[in-house]
Design a protein around this motif. Structure first.
Motif, PDB file in Angstrom:
ATOM      1  N   GLN A  19      12.173   7.498  -9.044  1.00  0.00           N
ATOM      2  CA  GLN A  19      12.242   8.332  -7.856  1.00  0.00           C
ATOM      3  C   GLN A  19      10.893   9.003  -7.680  1.00  0.00           C
ATOM      4  OE1 GLN A  19      15.375  11.192  -7.928  1.00  0.00           O
ATOM      5  NE2 GLN A  19      14.925  11.928  -5.868  1.00  0.00           N
ATOM      6  N   MET A  20      10.337   8.928  -6.459  1.00  0.00           N
ATOM      7  CA  MET A  20       9.037   9.561  -6.193  1.00  0.00           C
ATOM      8  C   MET A  20       9.263  11.024  -5.824  1.00  0.00           C
ATOM      9  SD  MET A  20       5.721   9.320  -5.899  1.00  0.00           S
ATOM     10  CE  MET A  20       4.912   7.765  -5.532  1.00  0.00           C
ATOM     11  N   THR A  21       8.634  11.909  -6.561  1.00  0.00           N
ATOM     12  CA  THR A  21       8.775  13.338  -6.275  1.00  0.00           C
ATOM     13  C   THR A  21       7.384  13.953  -6.165  1.00  0.00           C
ATOM     14  OG1 THR A  21       8.673  14.020  -8.576  1.00  0.00           O
ATOM     15  CG2 THR A  21      10.844  13.418  -7.747  1.00  0.00           C
ATOM     16  N   GLY A  22       7.343  15.219  -5.822  1.00  0.00           N
ATOM     17  CA  GLY A  22       6.056  15.908  -5.731  1.00  0.00           C
ATOM     18  C   GLY A  22       5.314  15.903  -7.053  1.00  0.00           C
ATOM     19  N   GLY A  23       6.031  15.820  -8.162  1.00  0.00           N
ATOM     20  CA  GLY A  23       5.400  15.817  -9.486  1.00  0.00           C
ATOM     21  C   GLY A  23       5.226  14.411 -10.034  1.00  0.00           C
ATOM     22  N   GLY A  79     -11.664   1.587  -8.919  1.00  0.00           N
ATOM     23  CA  GLY A  79     -12.569   1.123  -7.865  1.00  0.00           C
ATOM     24  C   GLY A  79     -12.136   1.649  -6.517  1.00  0.00           C
ATOM     25  N   GLU A  80     -10.953   2.203  -6.454  1.00  0.00           N
ATOM     26  CA  GLU A  80     -10.417   2.608  -5.146  1.00  0.00           C
ATOM     27  C   GLU A  80     -10.601   4.085  -4.883  1.00  0.00           C
ATOM     28  OE1 GLU A  80      -6.536   0.927  -4.424  1.00  0.00           O
ATOM     29  OE2 GLU A  80      -7.723  -0.858  -4.029  1.00  0.00           O
ATOM     30  N   GLU A  81     -10.569   4.902  -5.949  1.00  0.00           N
ATOM     31  CA  GLU A  81     -10.661   6.335  -5.735  1.00  0.00           C
ATOM     32  C   GLU A  81     -11.789   6.904  -6.575  1.00  0.00           C
ATOM     33  OE1 GLU A  81      -6.542   8.087  -5.993  1.00  0.00           O
ATOM     34  OE2 GLU A  81      -6.211   5.952  -6.085  1.00  0.00           O
ATOM     35  N   PRO A 116       0.821  -1.202   0.000  1.00  0.00           N
ATOM     36  CA  PRO A 116       0.000   0.000   0.000  1.00  0.00           C
ATOM     37  C   PRO A 116       0.863   1.263   0.000  1.00  0.00           C
ATOM     38  CG  PRO A 116      -0.720  -1.502   1.718  1.00  0.00           C
ATOM     39  CD  PRO A 116       0.506  -2.089   1.126  1.00  0.00           C
ATOM     40  N   GLY A 117       0.505   2.209  -0.840  1.00  0.00           N
ATOM     41  CA  GLY A 117       1.181   3.506  -0.827  1.00  0.00           C
ATOM     42  C   GLY A 117       2.515   3.549  -1.536  1.00  0.00           C
ATOM     43  N   VAL A 118       2.916   2.458  -2.196  1.00  0.00           N
ATOM     44  CA  VAL A 118       4.235   2.465  -2.840  1.00  0.00           C
ATOM     45  C   VAL A 118       4.227   3.324  -4.110  1.00  0.00           C
ATOM     46  CG1 VAL A 118       3.958   0.345  -4.187  1.00  0.00           C
ATOM     47  CG2 VAL A 118       6.205   0.983  -3.387  1.00  0.00           C
ATOM     48  N   GLY A 119       3.035   3.489  -4.707  1.00  0.00           N
ATOM     49  CA  GLY A 119       2.944   4.352  -5.888  1.00  0.00           C
ATOM     50  C   GLY A 119       2.426   3.644  -7.133  1.00  0.00           C
ATOM     51  N   LYS A 120       1.682   2.554  -6.954  1.00  0.00           N
ATOM     52  CA  LYS A 120       1.162   1.810  -8.106  1.00  0.00           C
ATOM     53  C   LYS A 120       0.210   2.679  -8.925  1.00  0.00           C
ATOM     54  CE  LYS A 120      -0.684  -1.187  -5.275  1.00  0.00           C
ATOM     55  NZ  LYS A 120      -0.215  -0.696  -3.983  1.00  0.00           N
ATOM     56  N   SER A 121      -0.725   3.329  -8.211  1.00  0.00           N
ATOM     57  CA  SER A 121      -1.706   4.152  -8.933  1.00  0.00           C
ATOM     58  C   SER A 121      -1.009   5.298  -9.637  1.00  0.00           C
ATOM     59  CB  SER A 121      -2.761   4.709  -7.976  1.00  0.00           C
ATOM     60  OG  SER A 121      -3.335   3.674  -7.235  1.00  0.00           O
ATOM     61  N   THR A 122      -0.005   5.885  -8.987  1.00  0.00           N
ATOM     62  CA  THR A 122       0.724   7.000  -9.592  1.00  0.00           C
ATOM     63  C   THR A 122       1.428   6.547 -10.867  1.00  0.00           C
ATOM     64  OG1 THR A 122       1.113   7.784  -7.350  1.00  0.00           O
ATOM     65  CG2 THR A 122       2.393   8.825  -9.079  1.00  0.00           C
ATOM     66  N   LEU A 123       2.125   5.414 -10.798  1.00  0.00           N
ATOM     67  CA  LEU A 123       2.866   4.900 -11.953  1.00  0.00           C
ATOM     68  C   LEU A 123       1.941   4.690 -13.139  1.00  0.00           C
ATOM     69  CD1 LEU A 123       5.472   3.501 -13.137  1.00  0.00           C
ATOM     70  CD2 LEU A 123       4.516   1.365 -12.296  1.00  0.00           C
ATOM     71  N   LEU A 174      -7.545  15.151  -8.814  1.00  0.00           N
ATOM     72  CA  LEU A 174      -6.615  15.869  -7.936  1.00  0.00           C
ATOM     73  C   LEU A 174      -5.213  15.289  -8.059  1.00  0.00           C
ATOM     74  CD1 LEU A 174      -8.585  16.369  -4.621  1.00  0.00           C
ATOM     75  CD2 LEU A 174      -7.873  18.090  -6.266  1.00  0.00           C
ATOM     76  N   ARG A 175      -5.168  13.978  -8.089  1.00  0.00           N
ATOM     77  CA  ARG A 175      -3.888  13.289  -8.183  1.00  0.00           C
ATOM     78  C   ARG A 175      -3.214  13.552  -9.532  1.00  0.00           C
ATOM     79  NH1 ARG A 175      -1.856   8.470  -6.489  1.00  0.00           N
ATOM     80  NH2 ARG A 175      -3.589   7.729  -5.276  1.00  0.00           N
ATOM     81  N   ALA A 176      -4.048  13.555 -10.605  1.00  0.00           N
ATOM     82  CA  ALA A 176      -3.491  13.750 -11.949  1.00  0.00           C
ATOM     83  C   ALA A 176      -2.946  15.169 -12.105  1.00  0.00           C
ATOM     84  CB  ALA A 176      -4.568  13.485 -13.002  1.00  0.00           C
ATOM     85  N   ARG A 177      -3.544  16.123 -11.374  1.00  0.00           N
ATOM     86  CA  ARG A 177      -3.110  17.516 -11.506  1.00  0.00           C
ATOM     87  C   ARG A 177      -1.666  17.723 -11.084  1.00  0.00           C
ATOM     88  NH1 ARG A 177      -7.628  20.836  -9.046  1.00  0.00           N
ATOM     89  NH2 ARG A 177      -9.156  20.925 -10.710  1.00  0.00           N
ATOM     90  N   ARG A 178      -1.215  16.896 -10.127  1.00  0.00           N
ATOM     91  CA  ARG A 178       0.159  17.124  -9.690  1.00  0.00           C
ATOM     92  C   ARG A 178       1.175  16.506 -10.654  1.00  0.00           C
ATOM     93  NH1 ARG A 178       1.076  12.159  -5.855  1.00  0.00           N
ATOM     94  NH2 ARG A 178       3.303  12.277  -6.179  1.00  0.00           N
ATOM     95  N   LEU A 179       0.674  15.765 -11.647  1.00  0.00           N
ATOM     96  CA  LEU A 179       1.573  15.191 -12.649  1.00  0.00           C
ATOM     97  C   LEU A 179       1.675  16.139 -13.831  1.00  0.00           C
ATOM     98  CD1 LEU A 179      -0.007  11.641 -12.543  1.00  0.00           C
ATOM     99  CD2 LEU A 179       1.890  12.490 -11.179  1.00  0.00           C
TER     100      LEU A 179
HETATM  101  N1  LIG Z   1       2.570  15.588  -3.253  1.00  0.00           N
HETATM  102  C1  LIG Z   1       3.343  14.527  -3.113  1.00  0.00           C
HETATM  103  N2  LIG Z   1       4.672  14.653  -3.068  1.00  0.00           N
HETATM  104  C2  LIG Z   1       5.481  13.585  -2.945  1.00  0.00           C
HETATM  105  N3  LIG Z   1       5.034  12.332  -2.895  1.00  0.00           N
HETATM  106  C3  LIG Z   1       3.719  12.141  -2.929  1.00  0.00           C
HETATM  107  C4  LIG Z   1       2.799  13.214  -3.046  1.00  0.00           C
HETATM  108  N4  LIG Z   1       1.559  12.697  -3.088  1.00  0.00           N
HETATM  109  C5  LIG Z   1       1.703  11.368  -2.986  1.00  0.00           C
HETATM  110  N5  LIG Z   1       2.987  11.019  -2.885  1.00  0.00           N
HETATM  111  C6  LIG Z   1       3.552   9.669  -2.776  1.00  0.00           C
HETATM  112  O1  LIG Z   1       2.719   8.786  -3.466  1.00  0.00           O
HETATM  113  C7  LIG Z   1       2.390   7.694  -2.621  1.00  0.00           C
HETATM  114  C8  LIG Z   1       0.990   7.234  -2.916  1.00  0.00           C
HETATM  115  O2  LIG Z   1       1.032   6.681  -4.194  1.00  0.00           O
HETATM  116  P1  LIG Z   1      -0.158   5.802  -4.759  1.00  0.00           P
HETATM  117  O3  LIG Z   1      -1.452   6.268  -4.226  1.00  0.00           O
HETATM  118  O4  LIG Z   1       0.074   5.771  -6.217  1.00  0.00           O
HETATM  119  O5  LIG Z   1       0.172   4.406  -4.136  1.00  0.00           O
HETATM  120  P2  LIG Z   1      -0.609   3.053  -4.329  1.00  0.00           P
HETATM  121  O6  LIG Z   1       0.435   2.023  -4.423  1.00  0.00           O
HETATM  122  O7  LIG Z   1      -1.590   3.177  -5.415  1.00  0.00           O
HETATM  123  O8  LIG Z   1      -1.359   2.926  -2.954  1.00  0.00           O
HETATM  124  P3  LIG Z   1      -2.686   2.091  -2.623  1.00  0.00           P
HETATM  125  O9  LIG Z   1      -2.254   0.654  -2.496  1.00  0.00           O
HETATM  126  O10 LIG Z   1      -3.098   2.663  -1.317  1.00  0.00           O
HETATM  127  O11 LIG Z   1      -3.645   2.346  -3.711  1.00  0.00           O
HETATM  128  C9  LIG Z   1       2.534   8.195  -1.227  1.00  0.00           C
HETATM  129  O12 LIG Z   1       2.900   7.178  -0.335  1.00  0.00           O
HETATM  130  C10 LIG Z   1       3.635   9.198  -1.374  1.00  0.00           C
HETATM  131  O13 LIG Z   1       4.881   8.549  -1.219  1.00  0.00           O
END
Ligand SMILES: Nc1ncnc2c1ncn2[C@@H]1O[C@H](COP(=O)(O)OP(=O)(O)OP(=O)(O)O)[C@@H](O)[C@H]1O
Ligand SMILES: [Mg+2]
Length: 355
Positions: free
Chosen positions: A262-266, A121-123, A94-101, A130-135
């Motif tokens: 690398q996970m960044t704010g963007g 189904g999760e969000e 959880p939270g590793v960044g799958k959805s972001t990737l 909101l999430r897409a805006r930071r990309l």
């Molecule tokens: N503004 C931000 N700046 C830096 N990192 C951020 C920011 N917003 C989110 N993150 C990082 O993105 C992570 C969340 O990513 P994401 O939601 O893609 O994970 P996930 O694997 O899909 O999680 P889940 O299993 O809960 O769905 C956070 O743990 C954080 O490290």
């Protein structure tokens, strides 16, 4: 109408029973039996149209073309991009960044003119926005479906026929035909089976997000891994911005490739030269040495740091980070016995720089 009776199947060994049992009589595992949809009525052989048999020479297949996601490291792990009509599972904690990737990959593909779709189904739609805006990049063209029932999701994917569709996550999908809860083995199996039919039938590339259980396995035992074409594992260390994407299984490419982000704010950014991360400055200090390891087609340099200090404890400490504990114990034993180093009364710490 005859009642369709469910069967109960062991998630470990596949044993089937007409009733639920606490313990599988076959493999002896506890609480592994899950309800499954009843299979259709037995077909009479002479009424089934025979499938066509072809020789490989008659099969028409163009040159292998891949859908490039635009995320360089993701493409590298996939073996050059997504294969059209394939089913790819991306698992991670959880939270590793799958959805972001995957959101980033979808946005880049959409920008490159590839039709895409996100089943979330999760969000909620607003959260995805909101999430897409930071990309970086344009975000308006991405099509979104906020639904968790299997059948409408399949119908929608077939209707719109995007080239690439992401399902986040497969654990949230559920089918009416089963009474078990969403996320149970039978629900996951059913959902993946339906997705597989859509992917192979319509040539739509599907990327599924999968959760990881406490023990580090993909939730929904091996069944899921067998059904899909590629399984990628996304992980990172707590407190570190680096994320590593590995291929556990890949029907269309090597499983040795490793992608680093690398996970960044963007959002996530590619790290094409990971050695620079792992090598810390001033590596000429005593106890530090550089190790070259081959990962796929790329050579990674990592710095191994070791510290040996006299111990005041009856049981000296052996602390490792990034190094196998048993491996360290073996090296220490060899050095003590063969090289005459008295390490028995010393604390030993070993670390790989950069995590
Ligand atoms: N503004 C931000 N700046 C830096 N990192 C951020 C920011 N917003 C989110 N993150 C990082 O993105 C992570 C969340 O990513 P994401 O939601 O893609 O994970 P996930 O694997 O899909 O999680 P889940 O299993 O809960 O769905 C956070 O743990 C954080 O490290
Ligand atoms: Mg997510």
């Amino acid at each position: 109408m005859a009642r369709n009776r469910s069967i109960f199947v062991c998630g470990g060994c596949g044993y089937q029973s007409p009733r639920w049992l606490g313990r599988c009589p076959d493999c002896g595992a506890w609480n592994t039996l899950q309800e499954e949809a009843p299979s259709g009525p037995g077909m009479v052989a002479d009424r089934v149209p025979l499938p066509q048999v072809v020789t490989l020479g008659e099969v028409e297949a163009g040159l292998e073309r891949r859908i490039v996601t635009g995320m360089g490291e993701f493409d590298r792990v996939l073996g050059g991009g997504l294969v059209p009509g394939s089913l790819v599972l991306v698992g991670g904690e959880p939270g590793v960044g799958k959805s972001t990737l995957l959101l980033q990959a979808l946005l880049r593909m959409e920008a490159a003119g590839i039709s895409t779709m996100l089943v979330s189904g999760e969000e909620s739609a607003a959260q995805v926005k909101l999430r897409a805006r930071r990309l970086e990049g344009p975000i308006d063209g991405l099509r979104l479906v906020g639904e968790t029932r299997c059948e409408p999701v399949m119908a929608c994917i077939e209707e719109h026929a995007p080239a690439v569709c992401v399902v986040d996550s497969v654990q949230t999908l559920w089918s009416d035909s089963l009474s078990s809860a969403p996320g149970s083995v039978s629900q996951i199996r059913e959902a993946t089976g339906q997705l597989l039919r859509v992917a192979k039938g319509k040539g739509i590339t599907l990327v599924l997000v999968g959760h990881v259980t406490k023990s580090g396995d993909l939730a929904g035992p091996r069944v899921l891994e067998h059904m899909v074409d590629a399984v990628l594992a996304f992980d990172g260390e707590r407190g570190q911005p680096y994320r590593i994407l590995r291929s556990v299984k890949n029907r269309f490419g090597s499983t040795n490739e490793v992608g680093v982000f690398q996970m960044t704010g963007g959002g996530l950014i590619d790290v094409p030269d990971p050695s620079s991360l792992f090598l810390q400055e001033g590596s000429s200090s005593p106890g530090a040495s550089v190790l070259a390891a081959m990962e796929g087609t790329r050579c990674l340099l990592a710095e191994v740091q070791a510290l040996v200090t006299p111990s005041g404890l009856a049981m000296p400490r052996r602390v490792t980070r990034g190094v196998d504990h048993n491996r360290l114990a073996m090296i220490v034993a060899v050095l003590s016995r063969r090289a005459g180093m008295g390490l028995g009364e010393c604390d030993i710490f070993a670390n790989i720089a950069g995590g």
